[in-house]
Design a protein around this motif. Structure first.
Motif, PDB file in Angstrom:
ATOM      1  N   MET A 138      20.010 -18.034  19.126  1.00  0.00           N
ATOM      2  CA  MET A 138      20.117 -17.906  20.561  1.00  0.00           C
ATOM      3  C   MET A 138      20.620 -19.225  21.137  1.00  0.00           C
ATOM      4  O   MET A 138      20.230 -20.294  20.690  1.00  0.00           O
ATOM      5  N   GLU A 139      21.471 -19.180  22.141  1.00  0.00           N
ATOM      6  CA  GLU A 139      21.980 -20.368  22.830  1.00  0.00           C
ATOM      7  C   GLU A 139      21.171 -20.616  24.087  1.00  0.00           C
ATOM      8  O   GLU A 139      20.867 -19.682  24.831  1.00  0.00           O
ATOM      9  N   LYS A 140      20.817 -21.895  24.305  1.00  0.00           N
ATOM     10  CA  LYS A 140      20.056 -22.266  25.494  1.00  0.00           C
ATOM     11  C   LYS A 140      20.617 -23.561  26.076  1.00  0.00           C
ATOM     12  O   LYS A 140      21.003 -24.452  25.324  1.00  0.00           O
ATOM     13  N   TYR A 141      20.609 -23.637  27.376  1.00  0.00           N
ATOM     14  CA  TYR A 141      21.005 -24.855  28.086  1.00  0.00           C
ATOM     15  C   TYR A 141      19.726 -25.462  28.644  1.00  0.00           C
ATOM     16  O   TYR A 141      18.999 -24.795  29.380  1.00  0.00           O
ATOM     17  N   ILE A 142      19.445 -26.702  28.239  1.00  0.00           N
ATOM     18  CA  ILE A 142      18.220 -27.350  28.681  1.00  0.00           C
ATOM     19  C   ILE A 142      18.534 -28.721  29.269  1.00  0.00           C
ATOM     20  O   ILE A 142      19.566 -29.319  28.960  1.00  0.00           O
TER      21      ILE A 142
END
Length: 185
Positions: free
Chosen positions: A1-5
């Protein structure tokens, strides 16, 4: 899964990350390698305050090359994280929430990650020139005498990394090997 943090990376953020997640990190992080970690431990042993606030911080294990004209930093690839393993548990216990490097970590570091609900990210080794494009600002904050091993404060935008060890101790290096071995040829 891709996440922007974004940083600071808090326990709420680490709880949402799982081994194998692709993340893009933006915000402020610090760079410190072997010599800087050793010096920080000496500071703590003397009962003094660290030169940076490690609470909810991210430390990237990297030694940059000199910046080209018009750039804030040169090549910025990760260094082997295991060289910081003797220092990492102490910093994690003081509130550090994330580390970026490459390679495996010791069981003592994994235990400290779990105990402190932290996370270990891997950046792609050999991609330092590409990773440097995600760095918008770089400044030495202490230990300038260490040269490339000085502690730097970086501003990053969409810095790519992979969650290797999550806050529950799930370790991508172990699960990926198990998954590979279970494949029938």
């Amino acid at each position: 899964m891709e996440k922007y943090i974004g940083t600071p990376i808090t326990e709420d953020v680490t709880a949402s990350l799982h081994a194998g997640d692709y993340v893009y990190i933006s915000g402020t992080i610090y760079v410190a390698r072997d010599a800087a970690h050793k010096r920080m431990m000496e500071v703590l042993e003397r009962g003094e305050e660290l030169p940076i606030d490690v609470k909810d911080c991210t430390i990237y294990y990297m030694g940059p090359s000199p910046a080209r004209e018009g750039r804030p930093i040169g090549s910025a690839g990760p260094t082997t994280a295991s060289r910081m393993d003797r220092y990492a548990p102490t910093l994690l216990d003081l509130g550090e929430k994330a580390m970026i490097g490459k390679g495996k970590r010791s069981q003592a570091v994994v235990d400290a990650i779990i105990r402190n609900r932290a996370v270990y990210f891997a950046a792609v080794g050999g991609a330092g020139a590409l990773l440097s494009k995600c760095i918008t600002k770089s400044e030495i904050v202490c230990y300038e005498d260490l040269g490339a091993e000085a502690i730097r404060k970086l501003e990053i935008t969409n810095f790519p990394a992979i969650v290797v060890i999550d806050s529950e101790g799930n370790n991508l290096y172990e699960t990926a090997v198990q998954e590979y071995r279970s494949c029938e040829l």
